[in-house]
Structures are given as C-alpha cells and as structure tokens.
Design an enzyme around this catalytic site. Structure first.
Site, PDB file in Angstrom:
ATOM      1  N   ASP A   1     -10.204  16.425   4.106  1.00 61.34           N
ATOM      2  CA  ASP A   1      -9.526  16.332   5.399  1.00 61.34           C
ATOM      3  C   ASP A   1      -8.266  17.210   5.423  1.00 61.34           C
ATOM      4  O   ASP A   1      -7.520  17.250   4.439  1.00 61.34           O
ATOM      5  CB  ASP A   1      -9.131  14.859   5.608  1.00 61.34           C
TER       6      ASP A   1
ATOM      7  N   GLU B   1     -16.571  18.985 -14.513  1.00 61.09           N
ATOM      8  CA  GLU B   1     -16.709  18.036 -15.634  1.00 61.09           C
ATOM      9  C   GLU B   1     -17.974  17.193 -15.456  1.00 61.09           C
ATOM     10  O   GLU B   1     -18.397  16.507 -16.375  1.00 61.09           O
ATOM     11  CB  GLU B   1     -15.519  17.058 -15.655  1.00 61.09           C
TER      12      GLU B   1
HETATM   13  C1  NOJ Z   1      -9.073  15.511  10.694  1.00 57.04           C
HETATM   14  C2  NOJ Z   1      -9.978  14.347  10.953  1.00 57.04           C
HETATM   15  O1  NOJ Z   1     -11.277  14.814  11.182  1.00 57.04           O
HETATM   16  C3  NOJ Z   1      -9.393  13.631  12.138  1.00 57.04           C
HETATM   17  O2  NOJ Z   1     -10.279  12.670  12.644  1.00 57.04           O
HETATM   18  C4  NOJ Z   1      -8.077  13.032  11.715  1.00 57.04           C
HETATM   19  O3  NOJ Z   1      -7.473  12.430  12.835  1.00 57.04           O
HETATM   20  C5  NOJ Z   1      -7.139  14.103  11.179  1.00 57.04           C
HETATM   21  N1  NOJ Z   1      -7.790  15.009  10.287  1.00 57.04           N
HETATM   22  C6  NOJ Z   1      -5.988  13.472  10.431  1.00 57.04           C
HETATM   23  O4  NOJ Z   1      -6.449  12.895   9.232  1.00 57.04           O
END
Ligand code: NOJ
Length: 579
Positions: free
Chosen positions: A213, A286
């Site tokens: 993310d 790993e």
């Molecule tokens: C990207 C994620 O896909 C989204 O849903 C989220 O709100 C933001 N990153 C923050 O984590």
C-alpha cells in the site's frame, strides 16, 4: 506515431506471477459467512471454488487485520492479528490451505506507510512524550508560529484537510491520509526491522505475495519542505485549507492523461524508497516458491514506475496509466506502448488493471459522456452513467486487458460487469474522504458495495443487512443469473480466461497491427504464437470499422453477440481472432 512504436518479444522468465490473472477480494464486501453484515475470511473460503471456476490464478485480499476500520482496514492496529469482524488466524489458515489445494496463490496486503492510531506503537508514542524513542517511530515535529500553533509545513492530506494533527503536549504528527493513520518514520531502523518481521510472519503462514500500500510514500524529502503545488486539489473547488482532495490522480472530467496525473511532491517517489524494496526482495528470497511483491505506486511516467520492478526490487507494479487511460484509443495505445517498453527495459512483466476499490468502477466510468472521465465517486446529482454503453465498453476492455502480455488484475465484480452504486445516501457513506471534505468529494464507497450472488437470499446472497446498501440494478446481475446465461459478462470472462490459458496469452510477445494507426479508432495488435498468431481488435471509435481479418481469420471470442457484422467490428466491441 508509427515510427515511435515497436514490437516486443515474449517476456523472459517463468515465475507464476509473470502472466498470472489476480483477483482482488475486498473482504468486507465479498461474502458474509456469519451474518454480521460484513464479508469475512469464511466467506472467501466458501467462494474459492467460484474463483477457481472463473479461471484466475491468484487472489489478493485487501486488509483483514485488526483495525478500527476508519479507512476500511487500511488503518492497521495489529499486523499479525485478523480482525474478529473478518475471522481469526485459523480462518486465514483454512482459507490459504483450501486456496492452495485448488491451485490458487494468496497475496495479502501490507500497509507500511502508516499504522492506525490504535496501534500499540502509536499509543506508546502519545504516552511517552516529545523526544522519546517511542515518538521516533512516527513523524512527530514541533509546530511553527510563535507558539508552535501552526503545523510544521503546508502538506495536505490526500483525503482532504491538512496532513498534520496536534497532540495535547503541543507536538504535531504527520498523516498523509486520515488523522487516524499516523505516518511511520522510515528513517528509524526499528521500523525496518518490524516490517521484515511482519513479512516473515505472513510468509511463514504461506502467503505467496504482498500488495504494498502507498508503496511510493514511505520516504519523505529531507527537511520536510513545503510543497506549494496543490497537486491534489480538485478542479473547480476553492483552494482553501480544507479544500477537497483526491486519493490519487486529480479527478475530473478529463485528466491530462497517463503519466501526467500521478502523485508527486516531497512525500512520494523519493529515491530512498527503493532501498526498502531491495531489503524486502532479500527477505522474500529466503523463502521457496517464487514469492512476490506488487506495489501500489501512483508514479509516472512509465520509466519512473519501472524502477520499482528492477530485478532486485518488487516483482510487479500496478499499471494505473492503463486504468486512467479511459475508453480512448490513442491514450490506451500509447499507454500499452510505453508500459511494455519501460518494463521490458528492466525485465519485468507489465500489469493491466481497469478497476479497484479506490476508483469508480470502469463499467460506470465508461458510461459517462467523456471517454476519459475519472470522477472521485458519482452521486445522484451527478451525470448518471449510461448503463448499456458502460457495460458494452467494459466487456470490450476486458478482452484487451486479458490478452495483453503480462499479468492482469480483476477487481471483484468486474467479472459481473458490476456498475458503481451512484445513488448511495450520504448517511451510508463511510469513506473518510467524504467526511474530511464535508461531502465535497463523494469518495469510494460506490465501488465497494457487497457483491450480489443470487436473486434469492438476504443481501442478494451476500448475507443479511450488508454494510452498504446494494442498488436496484444488482438484482438482475447476480452471479446465479449470469452463470445460467451464455451471453452474460461472467460467461464472457470465464471463456476469456479459459482461452487465455489454452493459448498462453499473457506470456506472448506483442506486435502492433497497422489498424492502430488509422483513423477508425481501432486498437489492434498481434500476439505471436508458434501454434498460430492471435489478433486482438477493439473498436473505440464512433462508427463500425472494417477489419479484413474478420473474413480470413477464425473468430475465437467476441465481446458481444453483435460485435461482428460481416467484416466490420461494431462500435465499443472487441474480438480475439486466430490468424
Ligand atoms: C491505498 C488504498 O488502496 C486505499 O484504499 C487507502 O485508503 C490508502 N492507500 C491509504 O492506506
């Protein structure tokens, strides 16, 4: 234009992820197995045979970890615990075992840019006070102004409002997203150590990969300089402090185009972030079994994004240029070309993605009057998508997406042609974007509505009292309806995925067909195969287009019953042909 475009040989390498079709499960909206209104891991296990029959190779699950759910789980309170709303670690093990038994890989979400405010580290940081090692795990700073009453810099949250919140002792902490999502300090070795341990925890539990993310966000520019360009301001709103902000590309009717709408500024795509991927690449090595990382990095242009998938970094990066290209021949053509070129230079496969839980579903985006519309949510007062046009284009786009060399991502419901919920009542909305912008931005709830499985059963087979209401339009497009209809979008996806597998699409080379340069609005290319080349043609123009190979080739698959009339390809249609 022709001269600047080239052909591409088949990508090298045989790892499973190079040509995999990966299905995104948004757990809270997939299938509810315990009747609490929210989907869960038990529901995923129950429906794995459906995914197997659909023909995908892997499942990526959005976060299911312990979380107060201020951002639907992207605010993690404990990275090693399953939130009771979604089940338990034993439920995860059962799901993974069953997936592996069926030959499906499992990819879990990793959220390293920020934690939840409920994470024990953040609680300890608040309790310990300024100057403590606990505060060093996050981005705490003194304020500016005479008494520190002003934030340390002018950064804006991507969800709207400022990116800093002040705590009672006077310090401020950074949050690029909601104030409940404090950013971690990736200058601190303890943070690195913790994330290595989290990776190993899930690798030990059999995860085949991670979706990372905000993968371009962890490292911030030295000294946290002000950023004057209002990159995330929405066109047409005032640039007041609390003006609306967008999650990623600046939304609007017609964003500038692929590669130009990406996140920039002193908190994204800093060079130092690549060291993290080199580190994680070593951790993955790993383990046996071709484990992988796919990064969510809204970075452009394509060569800049390709840096994330160099040999010693991540394995894949989402191709958001393709997602924002819209139903627009030249933009799609140029995106395909620049993506294939940039990735071939680093030896990585491309990915192709049309929708996810952060974007208006493409079957609705494609139904708007602008071919390149990219709104941040659609409400009842907005232009309503034309359902016929949107679905027709979405079916054609699927045949493009699923034929291109590399890996394809299918967001749950894409296979049903599911539209956005465009009439959600404000009271039902949960996206922090909506609340932080006082409703100026509708946000992403419309793409997150629980799936319709069956015309009978509560919540259309999802479960009782779904956490978001389902629109009327879902009643006629449930999985059960579509399974019984050979012309349905679900049947089209199943045929496409079966053929993709049989023909080895995804692992082929790529050559442009001259039609892609003509004025008819046709996107056409040839996928060279020992056993007979496959040609793909899609008509993104305004009139039926002549495609000579429709007379000479063998029609393998068409996006609709009326896609082909003689040697013409109908508007908003696509075909796969054996030459
Ligand atoms: C990207 C994620 O896909 C989204 O849903 C989220 O709100 C933001 N990153 C923050 O984590």
């Amino acid at each position: 234009m022709t001269s600047s475009r080239t052909d591409f040989p088949a990508p090298s390498g045989s790892e499973w992820w190079r040509d995999a079709v990966i299905y995104q499960v948004y757990p809270r909206s997939f299938k509810d197995s315990n009747g609490d209104g929210m989907g869960d891991l038990g529901g995923v296990t129950e429906k794995l045979p459906y995914l197997k029959q659909l023909g995908v190779d892997a499942v990526w699950l959005s976060p299911f970890y312990l979380s107060p759910q201020h951002d639907a789980g992207y605010d993690v309170a404990d990275y090693r615990t399953v939130d009771p709303r979604f089940g338990s670690l034993e439920d995860f093990d059962r799901m993974r075992e069953e997936a592996h038994r069926l030959g499906l890989k499992i990819i879990v979400d990793l959220v390293p840019n920020h934690t939840s405010e409920d994470h024990e580290w953040f609680r300890a940081a608040l309790a310990a006070g300024p100057g403590s090692p606990e505060r060093e795990r996050y981005m705490f700073r003194e304020g500016t102004g005479e008494n520190g009453e002003l934030p340390p810099n002018n950064w804006k949250s991507l969800f709207g409002g400022r990116a800093w919140t002040r705590v009672p002792d006077g310090q401020w902490y950074l949050h690029l997203f909601d104030s409940t999502q404090p950013d971690l300090n990736w200058e601190n070795p303890e943070v690195w150590e913790e994330f290595r341990a989290i990776l190993r925890f899930w690798l030990d539990r059999g995860a085949d990969g991670f979706r990372v993310d905000v993968a371009h966000g962890m490292i911030k520019a030295d000294g946290l300089p002000d950023w004057d360009e209002q990159v995330h301001m929405v066109e047409g709103t005032d640039s007041a402090d609390d003006a609306a902000a967008a999650t990623h590309p600046t939304p609007g009717e017609d964003p500038e185009g692929p590669g130009k709408t990406m996140d920039t500024g002193p908190y994204f795509d800093q060079d130092g972030v690549h060291e993290i991927y080199r580190d994680w690449n070593r951790v993955l090595r790993e383990y046996p079994g071709e484990r992988m990382l796919v990064v969510e990095a809204w970075v452009g242009p394509a060569p800049r994004l390709a840096r994330y998938v160099r040999e010693d970094e991540a394995q894949q990066a989402f191709n958001f240029d393709f997602l924002v290209a819209g139903w627009h021949r030249d933009r799609m053509r140029d995106t395909i070309e620049t993506s294939l070129r940039a990735n071939s230079e680093v030896g990585a496969p491309c990915t192709w993605v049309l929708s996810n839980h952060d974007t208006v579903r493409h079957s609705s985006r494609y139904g708007l009057s602008s071919r390149t519309a990219y709104p941040n949510g659609i409400g009842a007062q907005d232009e309503q998508p034309h359902p016929g046009q949107g679905l027709r284009r979405a079916r054609a786009a699927a045949l493009v997406e699923l034929s291109l060399p590399g890996s394809a991502y299918v967001y749950q419901g894409d296979e049903l042609g599911l539209p956005e919920h465009t009439e959600l009542p404000d009271a039902a909305r949960q996206d922090p974007t909506f609340h932080r912008t006082a409703g100026a931005e509708l946000g992403r709830d419309g793409a997150r509505v629980p799936l319709p499985w069956s015309p009978v059963g509560e919540g259309l087979g999802f479960g009782p009292a779904p956490w978001l209401p389902q629109p009327e339009s879902f009643h006629e497009i449930t999985v059960d309806h579509q399974l019984g209809d050979p012309q349905s979008t679900l049947s089209l996806y199943r045929r496409a995925l079966r053929l993709r597998h049989e023909l080895g699409l995804g692992a082929t080379g790529f050559a442009w067909h001259p039609l892609s340069d003509e004025d008819q609005g046709v996107l056409a290319y040839v996928l060279p195969r020992e056993d007979g080349d496959v040609m793909v043609a899609a008509n993104l123009g305004d009139a039926p287009a002549t495609v000579a190979e429709l007379s000479t080739g063998e029609l393998l698959l068409a996006s609709g019953q009326d896609a082909v009339v003689g040697d013409t390809l109908s508007v908003d249609s696509a075909v796969w042909l054996k030459l």
